[in-house]
Write a protein that holds these residues in place. Structure first.
Motif, short mmCIF file in Angstrom:
data_model
loop_
_atom_site.label_atom_id
_atom_site.label_comp_id
_atom_site.label_asym_id
_atom_site.label_seq_id
_atom_site.Cartn_x
_atom_site.Cartn_y
_atom_site.Cartn_z
N PRO A 264 26.37 34.52 37.18
CA PRO A 264 26.42 34.17 35.76
C PRO A 264 27.79 33.67 35.30
O PRO A 264 27.88 32.94 34.31
CB PRO A 264 26.06 35.49 35.06
CG PRO A 264 25.33 36.27 36.09
CD PRO A 264 25.95 35.91 37.40
N ARG A 265 28.83 34.04 36.00
CA ARG A 265 30.18 33.61 35.62
C ARG A 265 30.33 32.11 35.81
O ARG A 265 30.92 31.41 34.98
CB ARG A 265 31.22 34.36 36.46
CG ARG A 265 32.65 33.84 36.37
CD ARG A 265 33.29 34.11 35.02
NE ARG A 265 34.65 33.61 34.97
CZ ARG A 265 35.74 34.31 35.23
NH1 ARG A 265 35.61 35.59 35.56
NH2 ARG A 265 36.92 33.78 35.15
N THR A 266 29.80 31.60 36.92
CA THR A 266 29.97 30.18 37.24
C THR A 266 28.72 29.37 36.95
O THR A 266 28.79 28.14 36.83
CB THR A 266 30.33 30.02 38.72
OG1 THR A 266 29.23 30.48 39.53
CG2 THR A 266 31.58 30.83 39.07
N GLY A 267 27.58 30.06 36.88
CA GLY A 267 26.32 29.36 36.68
C GLY A 267 25.77 28.74 37.95
O GLY A 267 24.68 28.16 37.94
N GLY A 268 26.50 28.89 39.04
CA GLY A 268 26.06 28.31 40.30
C GLY A 268 25.50 29.36 41.24
O GLY A 268 25.61 30.57 41.01
N PHE B 249 32.14 40.59 43.94
CA PHE B 249 33.02 39.56 44.49
C PHE B 249 33.65 38.74 43.36
O PHE B 249 33.19 38.77 42.22
CB PHE B 249 32.23 38.64 45.43
CG PHE B 249 31.52 39.36 46.53
CD1 PHE B 249 32.21 39.77 47.68
CD2 PHE B 249 30.16 39.66 46.44
CE1 PHE B 249 31.56 40.46 48.69
CE2 PHE B 249 29.51 40.35 47.45
CZ PHE B 249 30.22 40.75 48.58
N HIS B 250 34.70 38.03 43.71
CA HIS B 250 35.32 37.11 42.74
C HIS B 250 34.72 35.72 42.88
O HIS B 250 34.45 35.29 44.00
CB HIS B 250 36.84 37.02 43.00
CG HIS B 250 37.59 38.29 42.82
ND1 HIS B 250 38.31 38.88 43.84
CD2 HIS B 250 37.72 39.11 41.74
CE1 HIS B 250 38.87 39.99 43.39
NE2 HIS B 250 38.52 40.16 42.12
N PRO B 251 34.54 35.01 41.73
CA PRO B 251 34.76 35.49 40.36
C PRO B 251 33.51 36.19 39.84
O PRO B 251 32.40 35.93 40.30
CB PRO B 251 35.01 34.18 39.61
CG PRO B 251 34.16 33.18 40.34
CD PRO B 251 34.20 33.58 41.79
N ASN B 252 33.70 37.10 38.88
CA ASN B 252 32.56 37.75 38.22
C ASN B 252 32.86 37.86 36.72
O ASN B 252 33.85 37.30 36.24
CB ASN B 252 32.27 39.12 38.85
CG ASN B 252 33.49 40.03 38.84
OD1 ASN B 252 34.18 40.17 37.83
ND2 ASN B 252 33.79 40.64 39.98
N SER B 253 32.05 38.56 36.03
CA SER B 253 32.19 38.62 34.57
C SER B 253 33.44 39.35 34.12
O SER B 253 33.86 39.24 32.96
CB SER B 253 30.96 39.31 33.95
OG SER B 253 29.79 38.56 34.22
N TYR B 254 34.05 40.12 35.02
CA TYR B 254 35.19 40.94 34.64
C TYR B 254 36.52 40.43 35.19
O TYR B 254 37.56 40.71 34.64
CB TYR B 254 34.98 42.37 35.15
CG TYR B 254 33.63 42.92 34.80
CD1 TYR B 254 33.38 43.51 33.56
CD2 TYR B 254 32.57 42.86 35.72
CE1 TYR B 254 32.12 43.99 33.24
CE2 TYR B 254 31.32 43.35 35.41
CZ TYR B 254 31.09 43.92 34.17
OH TYR B 254 29.85 44.40 33.85
N CYS B 255 36.44 39.68 36.27
CA CYS B 255 37.68 39.33 36.96
C CYS B 255 37.51 38.02 37.71
O CYS B 255 36.54 37.85 38.48
CB CYS B 255 38.06 40.45 37.94
SG CYS B 255 39.65 40.25 38.73
N GLY B 256 38.46 37.11 37.52
CA GLY B 256 38.38 35.82 38.18
C GLY B 256 38.94 35.81 39.58
O GLY B 256 38.63 34.93 40.38
N HIS C 116 37.62 44.84 43.52
CA HIS C 116 37.71 46.30 43.47
C HIS C 116 37.72 46.84 42.04
O HIS C 116 37.73 48.05 41.84
CB HIS C 116 38.98 46.76 44.19
CG HIS C 116 38.99 46.42 45.64
ND1 HIS C 116 38.43 47.22 46.60
CD2 HIS C 116 39.48 45.33 46.30
CE1 HIS C 116 38.59 46.66 47.80
NE2 HIS C 116 39.21 45.52 47.64
N ARG C 117 37.67 45.94 41.06
CA ARG C 117 37.74 46.37 39.66
C ARG C 117 36.37 46.41 38.98
O ARG C 117 36.26 46.90 37.87
CB ARG C 117 38.66 45.43 38.88
CG ARG C 117 40.13 45.55 39.26
CD ARG C 117 41.00 44.66 38.37
NE ARG C 117 42.43 44.87 38.59
CZ ARG C 117 43.15 44.21 39.49
NH1 ARG C 117 42.56 43.28 40.25
NH2 ARG C 117 44.44 44.44 39.63
N SER C 118 35.38 45.87 39.62
CA SER C 118 34.04 45.88 39.02
C SER C 118 33.02 45.92 40.15
O SER C 118 33.37 45.92 41.32
CB SER C 118 33.82 44.63 38.17
OG SER C 118 33.83 43.48 38.97
#
Length: 479
Positions: free
Chosen positions: A143-147, A168-175, A189-191
């Motif tokens: 959902p972060r990238t739409g891809g 994994f990066h990127p996600n809704s919480y951390c790029g 590791h943050r989400s």
């Protein structure tokens, strides 16, 4: 206790010995693998077969910790060296990625190897990859990238750590975080679930029913994620030792990481200093650089330094490598031996291609344990000559009287001279060279005994491109 050795220093050494950080069996670790070990699923058996000889190298001395390769099933199955983790809980018991066993063997064989080392009093350390993961078998929408991304691990055979895009990066919480590695999925590791799942997995690896690791964790590519992750993983697993692969020569960077991570660190600055000095076979290197706290972490923060001469990624000291082993095995820090050097290059007993026929690693490990009680307390004796240096370990008792080391970089001449030691256990004693080596033909013979007077003055000598380790005469060296 050695006369002149501060009580707090002696007590601190005892705490380290009791804690398992450095143990009384010598305070020496072995990397138990190299890149592209035989890929027939028998490596754990090979490690098990070598366990007794590694623990009892010479005169009861040997390693106290063995570093295992990454144990989880990798994306490349039986070809994987483990640094492309796919199913963390598959230690060689599930049929996936074209194999049941990992490159190194089955889960049962892993448990058996660890149990054998444990029986001998040797701790087992696991190589842990927390930065990245590889080869999800399903796509999903991020959902972060739409891809669409290959981040769905719901098909892993173990059914555990079956992560999705938000781990994994990127996600809704951390790029992103400190760094990504190659084209691998960069773990966040943050989400998501990764942070807590890793804690659970490491504790699962400690259980002998699963693996049995109690010697801590060698953390791969720690540049790629926050240092607090390693600190938290150490704490979550009962304060086991952590060793970070912070691949950099920068002392400030290593110092900061070790402080923030609450972990030891592989001493890359010292490795590169050894490489630069010793590979200059003309004798043009500046040996006192080995003592420089700006060029070796062992001289800056020895309790957090894991020193080494080569490993599966870096094996670049090609000239007279025994000189490098003489240094790390008699100096500060926690030395790590390299399997290839010990077994394949013939350095266990000395010799090997271009190395001469010296006493080798076994004798140096014996000297560290027997003569310096497994934890050298260093006094620098000679540091103003580019061709030769000298230093010593204070003694702890008449049975562990310490030693004096001479390392000689000259390509042709014996080097040495008078030094002054503060070690009371060596004063008014005849000193004998218990370990020595030279890469030069016809020069590799034992230096003559020398008398150390009551003031601590003694002449010590080493052969060209070689070393010598002196201590009080009369100490039994059993084969």
């Amino acid at each position: 206790m050695k006369p002149g050795l501060p009580k707090k220093t002696f007590l601190a050494a005892c705490v380290l010995l009791a804690s398992g950080f450095v143990t009384a069996s010598g305070g020496v670790m072995m990397q138990g693998f190299y890149w592209d070990v035989p890929g027939n699923g028998t490596w754990y058996n090979t490690m098990k077969e070598k366990a007794y000889g590694l623990r009892y190298m010479l005169g009861g001395a040997g390693i106290d910790r063995i570093w295992f390769p990454p144990v989880s099933k990798g994306a490349s199955g039986g070809y994987s060296m483990g640094y492309d983790p796919y199913d963390y809980y598959d230690l060689g018991q599930y049929d996936q990625k074209g194999t049941v066993k990992t490159r190194f063997g089955s889960q049962a064989e892993l448990r058996a190897a660890i149990a054998e080392f444990k029986k001998l009093g040797v701790l087992s350390m696991a190589d842990i990859v927390l930065n990245h993961r590889s080869n999800a078998e399903k796509k999903e929408v991020n959902p972060r990238t739409g891809g669409e991304t290959w981040t769905d691990f719901s098909s892993v055979a173990s059914g555990k750590m079956n992560w999705h895009w938000d781990s994994f990066h990127p996600n809704s919480y951390c790029g992103g975080d400190e760094s990504a590695y190659g084209g691998y999925l960069d773990v966040c590791h943050r989400s998501g679930r990764a942070y807590n799942d890793f804690k659970e997995w490491l504790n699962w690896l400690k259980d002998p029913a699963n693996a049995g690791f109690t010697g801590g964790w060698r953390y791969d590519y720690v540049k790629g994620y926050p240092a607090w992750v390693n600190k938290d993983m150490n704490a979550a697993t009962g304060g086991l030792m952590g060793v970070g692969e912070y691949w950099d020569r920068s002392m400030p960077l290593l110092d900061r990481w070790a402080s923030e991570a609450g972990s030891s660190v592989l001493d890359f600055p010292l490795y590169y200093t050894l490489r630069d000095v010793l590979n200059d076979t003309s004798g043009g290197g500046w040996l006192p650089d080995l003592f420089d706290p700006a060029k070796g972490f062992a001289s800056k923060w020895d309790a957090r330094s894991v020193t080494f001469v080569g490993n599966h990624d870096t094996d670049e000291i090609f000239a007279d490598k025994m000189m490098a082993y003489a240094f790390i095995l008699t100096y500060k820090g926690y030395p790590c031996l390299y399997w290839k050097d010990y077994f394949d290059y013939g350095l266990a007993a000395g010799g090997g291609a271009g190395q001469g026929e010296g006493n080798g690693i076994k004798r140096l490990v014996w000297a560290r344990e027997k003569l310096a009680a497994g934890g050298p307390n260093i006094q620098i004796l000679k540091s103003d000559d580019g061709d030769w240096i000298s230093y010593g370990s204070y003694g702890y008792s008449a049975e562990s009287p310490g030693y004096i080391v001479v390392i000689n970089d000259s390509p042709s001449a014996w080097k040495g001279g008078t030094v002054n030691t503060g070690n009371a256990y060596l004063k008014n004693k005849v000193l004998k060279a218990y370990a020595w080596s030279s890469a030069k033909s016809g020069q590799n013979y034992q230096p003559a005994n020398q008398f150390c007077d009551g003031g601590g003055n003694v002449q010590v000598w080493a052969p060209p491109r070689g070393y010598a380790v002196y201590s009080a005469d009369g100490i039994t060296l059993k084969q």
